[in-house]
Design an enzyme around this catalytic site. Sequence first.
Site, PDB file in Angstrom:
ATOM      1  N   HIS A 172     -35.238  41.536 -30.563  1.00  0.00           N
ATOM      2  CA  HIS A 172     -36.417  41.477 -31.428  1.00  0.00           C
ATOM      3  C   HIS A 172     -37.565  40.783 -30.698  1.00  0.00           C
ATOM      4  CE1 HIS A 172     -33.967  41.657 -35.441  1.00  0.00           C
ATOM      5  NE2 HIS A 172     -33.791  42.705 -34.670  1.00  0.00           N
TER       6      HIS A 172
ATOM      7  N   TYR B 179     -39.180  29.040 -30.848  1.00  0.00           N
ATOM      8  CA  TYR B 179     -38.181  29.936 -31.441  1.00  0.00           C
ATOM      9  C   TYR B 179     -37.412  30.706 -30.365  1.00  0.00           C
ATOM     10  CZ  TYR B 179     -36.020  32.686 -35.109  1.00  0.00           C
ATOM     11  OH  TYR B 179     -35.088  33.243 -35.964  1.00  0.00           O
TER      12      TYR B 179
ATOM     13  N   PRO C  27     -30.576  24.839 -40.156  1.00  0.00           N
ATOM     14  CA  PRO C  27     -30.506  26.172 -39.558  1.00  0.00           C
ATOM     15  C   PRO C  27     -31.819  26.963 -39.490  1.00  0.00           C
ATOM     16  CG  PRO C  27     -29.506  26.185 -41.734  1.00  0.00           C
ATOM     17  CD  PRO C  27     -29.854  24.767 -41.437  1.00  0.00           C
TER      18      PRO C  27
ATOM     19  N   TYR D 114     -38.734  35.316 -42.678  1.00  0.00           N
ATOM     20  CA  TYR D 114     -38.622  33.967 -43.245  1.00  0.00           C
ATOM     21  C   TYR D 114     -39.636  33.909 -44.391  1.00  0.00           C
ATOM     22  CZ  TYR D 114     -35.938  32.248 -39.209  1.00  0.00           C
ATOM     23  OH  TYR D 114     -34.973  32.038 -38.257  1.00  0.00           O
TER      24      TYR D 114
ATOM     25  N   LYS E  79     -31.140  27.256 -34.121  1.00  0.00           N
ATOM     26  CA  LYS E  79     -30.972  26.580 -32.836  1.00  0.00           C
ATOM     27  C   LYS E  79     -29.554  26.103 -32.524  1.00  0.00           C
ATOM     28  CE  LYS E  79     -35.015  26.850 -31.180  1.00  0.00           C
ATOM     29  NZ  LYS E  79     -34.948  28.237 -30.768  1.00  0.00           N
TER      30      LYS E  79
HETATM   31  P1  FAD Z   1     -17.981  25.086 -33.522  1.00  0.00           P
HETATM   32  O1  FAD Z   1     -18.439  26.495 -33.565  1.00  0.00           O
HETATM   33  O2  FAD Z   1     -17.879  24.327 -34.792  1.00  0.00           O
HETATM   34  O3  FAD Z   1     -16.585  25.064 -32.771  1.00  0.00           O
HETATM   35  C1  FAD Z   1     -15.739  23.944 -32.760  1.00  0.00           C
HETATM   36  C2  FAD Z   1     -14.306  24.413 -32.682  1.00  0.00           C
HETATM   37  O4  FAD Z   1     -13.447  23.289 -32.530  1.00  0.00           O
HETATM   38  C3  FAD Z   1     -13.861  25.114 -33.944  1.00  0.00           C
HETATM   39  O5  FAD Z   1     -13.334  26.387 -33.626  1.00  0.00           O
HETATM   40  C4  FAD Z   1     -12.828  24.182 -34.551  1.00  0.00           C
HETATM   41  O6  FAD Z   1     -11.803  24.889 -35.238  1.00  0.00           O
HETATM   42  C5  FAD Z   1     -12.293  23.484 -33.302  1.00  0.00           C
HETATM   43  N1  FAD Z   1     -11.681  22.178 -33.563  1.00  0.00           N
HETATM   44  C6  FAD Z   1     -12.114  21.200 -34.379  1.00  0.00           C
HETATM   45  N2  FAD Z   1     -11.283  20.151 -34.347  1.00  0.00           N
HETATM   46  C7  FAD Z   1     -10.291  20.454 -33.478  1.00  0.00           C
HETATM   47  C8  FAD Z   1      -9.116  19.783 -33.033  1.00  0.00           C
HETATM   48  N3  FAD Z   1      -8.810  18.551 -33.477  1.00  0.00           N
HETATM   49  N4  FAD Z   1      -8.303  20.376 -32.137  1.00  0.00           N
HETATM   50  C9  FAD Z   1      -8.618  21.640 -31.666  1.00  0.00           C
HETATM   51  N5  FAD Z   1      -9.713  22.335 -32.079  1.00  0.00           N
HETATM   52  C10 FAD Z   1     -10.545  21.752 -32.967  1.00  0.00           C
HETATM   53  N6  FAD Z   1     -27.029  28.440 -34.757  1.00  0.00           N
HETATM   54  C11 FAD Z   1     -27.915  29.224 -34.060  1.00  0.00           C
HETATM   55  O7  FAD Z   1     -28.146  28.965 -32.867  1.00  0.00           O
HETATM   56  N7  FAD Z   1     -28.517  30.313 -34.615  1.00  0.00           N
HETATM   57  C12 FAD Z   1     -28.293  30.645 -35.895  1.00  0.00           C
HETATM   58  O8  FAD Z   1     -28.809  31.657 -36.346  1.00  0.00           O
HETATM   59  C13 FAD Z   1     -27.396  29.817 -36.682  1.00  0.00           C
HETATM   60  N8  FAD Z   1     -27.124  30.107 -37.969  1.00  0.00           N
HETATM   61  C14 FAD Z   1     -26.141  29.409 -38.614  1.00  0.00           C
HETATM   62  C15 FAD Z   1     -25.824  29.804 -39.898  1.00  0.00           C
HETATM   63  C16 FAD Z   1     -24.810  29.128 -40.581  1.00  0.00           C
HETATM   64  C17 FAD Z   1     -24.469  29.579 -41.979  1.00  0.00           C
HETATM   65  C18 FAD Z   1     -24.104  28.043 -39.962  1.00  0.00           C
HETATM   66  C19 FAD Z   1     -22.984  27.322 -40.679  1.00  0.00           C
HETATM   67  C20 FAD Z   1     -24.430  27.654 -38.689  1.00  0.00           C
HETATM   68  C21 FAD Z   1     -25.448  28.323 -38.001  1.00  0.00           C
HETATM   69  N9  FAD Z   1     -25.794  27.972 -36.719  1.00  0.00           N
HETATM   70  C22 FAD Z   1     -26.749  28.713 -36.040  1.00  0.00           C
HETATM   71  C23 FAD Z   1     -25.130  26.867 -36.063  1.00  0.00           C
HETATM   72  C24 FAD Z   1     -23.997  27.326 -35.155  1.00  0.00           C
HETATM   73  O9  FAD Z   1     -23.092  28.155 -35.865  1.00  0.00           O
HETATM   74  C25 FAD Z   1     -23.266  26.103 -34.575  1.00  0.00           C
HETATM   75  O10 FAD Z   1     -24.233  25.237 -34.018  1.00  0.00           O
HETATM   76  C26 FAD Z   1     -22.248  26.491 -33.498  1.00  0.00           C
HETATM   77  O11 FAD Z   1     -21.093  27.014 -34.117  1.00  0.00           O
HETATM   78  C27 FAD Z   1     -21.838  25.286 -32.639  1.00  0.00           C
HETATM   79  O12 FAD Z   1     -20.825  25.656 -31.753  1.00  0.00           O
HETATM   80  P2  FAD Z   1     -19.738  24.602 -31.280  1.00  0.00           P
HETATM   81  O13 FAD Z   1     -18.874  25.339 -30.311  1.00  0.00           O
HETATM   82  O14 FAD Z   1     -20.398  23.361 -30.857  1.00  0.00           O
HETATM   83  O15 FAD Z   1     -18.933  24.216 -32.583  1.00  0.00           O
HETATM   84  C1  DHB Z   2     -29.643  33.610 -38.984  1.00  0.00           C
HETATM   85  C2  DHB Z   2     -29.362  32.285 -39.205  1.00  0.00           C
HETATM   86  C3  DHB Z   2     -30.364  31.350 -39.102  1.00  0.00           C
HETATM   87  O1  DHB Z   2     -30.104  30.056 -39.294  1.00  0.00           O
HETATM   88  C4  DHB Z   2     -31.662  31.736 -38.814  1.00  0.00           C
HETATM   89  O2  DHB Z   2     -32.641  30.797 -38.729  1.00  0.00           O
HETATM   90  C5  DHB Z   2     -31.938  33.065 -38.575  1.00  0.00           C
HETATM   91  C6  DHB Z   2     -30.923  34.009 -38.672  1.00  0.00           C
HETATM   92  C7  DHB Z   2     -28.550  34.613 -39.072  1.00  0.00           C
HETATM   93  O3  DHB Z   2     -27.432  34.203 -39.437  1.00  0.00           O
HETATM   94  O4  DHB Z   2     -28.777  35.779 -38.788  1.00  0.00           O
END
Ligand code: FAD
Ligand code: DHB
Length: 397
Positions: free
Chosen positions: A75, A386, A294, A202, A298
Amino acid sequence: MAKMKTQIGIVGAGPAGLTLAHLLHLEGIESVVLERQSREYVETRVRAGVLEQGTVDVLCGSGVGERLKREGLEHGGVELRFGGKGHRIDFQELVGKSITVYAQQEVVKDLIAARLAYGAPLYFEAEATGLKDYDRDPKIYFQLGGECHEISCDFIAGCDGFHGICRPALPGEQLEIHERHYPFGWLGILARVPPASHELIYSYHERGFALLSMRSPEVSRLYLQCAADEDLNHWSDDRIWGELRTRMATRDGFVLRDGPILQKGITPMRAFVASPMQFGKLFLLGDAAHIVPPTGAKGLNLAVADVRVLAQGFVEFYKRASSRALARFSDRCLERVWKCQRFSGWMTSMLHRFPQEDAFAHHLHLAELDYVTCSRAASTTLAENYVGLPFDSRGRF
Ligand code: FAD
Ligand code: DHB
């Protein structure tokens, strides 16, 4: 107790842990990844969707971007909608970059497939239960198949998300925690219906924020601002679609078709930073160290940015016998983390209704949105944040 040895012990197979393990593998650095959930669980968990260009470059440049290039939706802009009218922020024209919509669980699937294909250790349903001696001779204890195992490693990468065990293992009195709770959350749905717009929208509305995103030409992802303690049972499918239509309506008759809802959930909104992100030989990455609201999309991108810095530090350590880059890990990451907190907080305040806001506050939201979309300087600020800031403040990396 079964014992094993590796260079880097990685806790968590989310985007942070899997990307780190992959980049290290390409450099010939060994790691073991532990994940407490099943493979199926992590491959189907619906979360982020927006990848910055820098994130796409890391994945494609490391050989796991084949499907992302084929199926990701590139996009060149987003729409900000308010007062019944849409205004496009043209990223390509303003900053010459784009974003890619590709679901987080697809990134996770691609990284898992790559790791299993080259046969590197990745254990599912393997829960890390404790860390020891992370300042000298690090060990991770974990449960697998009802038995306790031990990993001795040179370093531990805590990629275990916000609710993991690595951050709580650090000395609380030396860890600074900065936290902000927002008085609202997001109700998110995944629906089998073609997206009503080919780019993200948005939308600011008197009744609250709404966001239209997508996962493919057939599947939409939509969010609604809701109460922090919202009960999902009070939201029938009809009520969700009705509220989305109200908040996304335009004066020229925007049409939002509904379709079967495949998944729904509520996400609380918080901002959180743990500082520093390293103690001895233990490093925190991604959500284990920081959470952003969110609205700026980021979270996943910040996790990948942390990984780039740490992978580079390990390469310097093992290949050039230098600890300098490792010693700077926390400072380098936090610089970016705080800029993303600033941007995500700004987008959140601009686009959401806060409790007890009066008509004055409503007009301020509208004036700010009008300014952001009319001023080239302000639109450029939004666009460059962004699509993703350069990898450090001097634009290097
Ligand atoms: P996680 O994805 O949380 O991974 C951590 C892993 O560690 C998990 O699989 C968990 O099961 C595992 N774990 C935990 N404890 C243990 C343990 N004791 N032993 C072994 N394993 C363990 N970010 C964006 O950049 N863009 C977006 O559009 C966006 N939208 C989002 C929308 C929603 C609804 C949500 C909830 C989040 C969104 N985010 C977005 C944020 C993004 O999903 C997270 O920042 C991202 O998942 C971080 O990755 P991570 O690997 O640090 O953590
Ligand atoms: C999505 C999630 C976000 O937090 C955002 O700012 C834009 C898009 C998504 O899940 O597609």
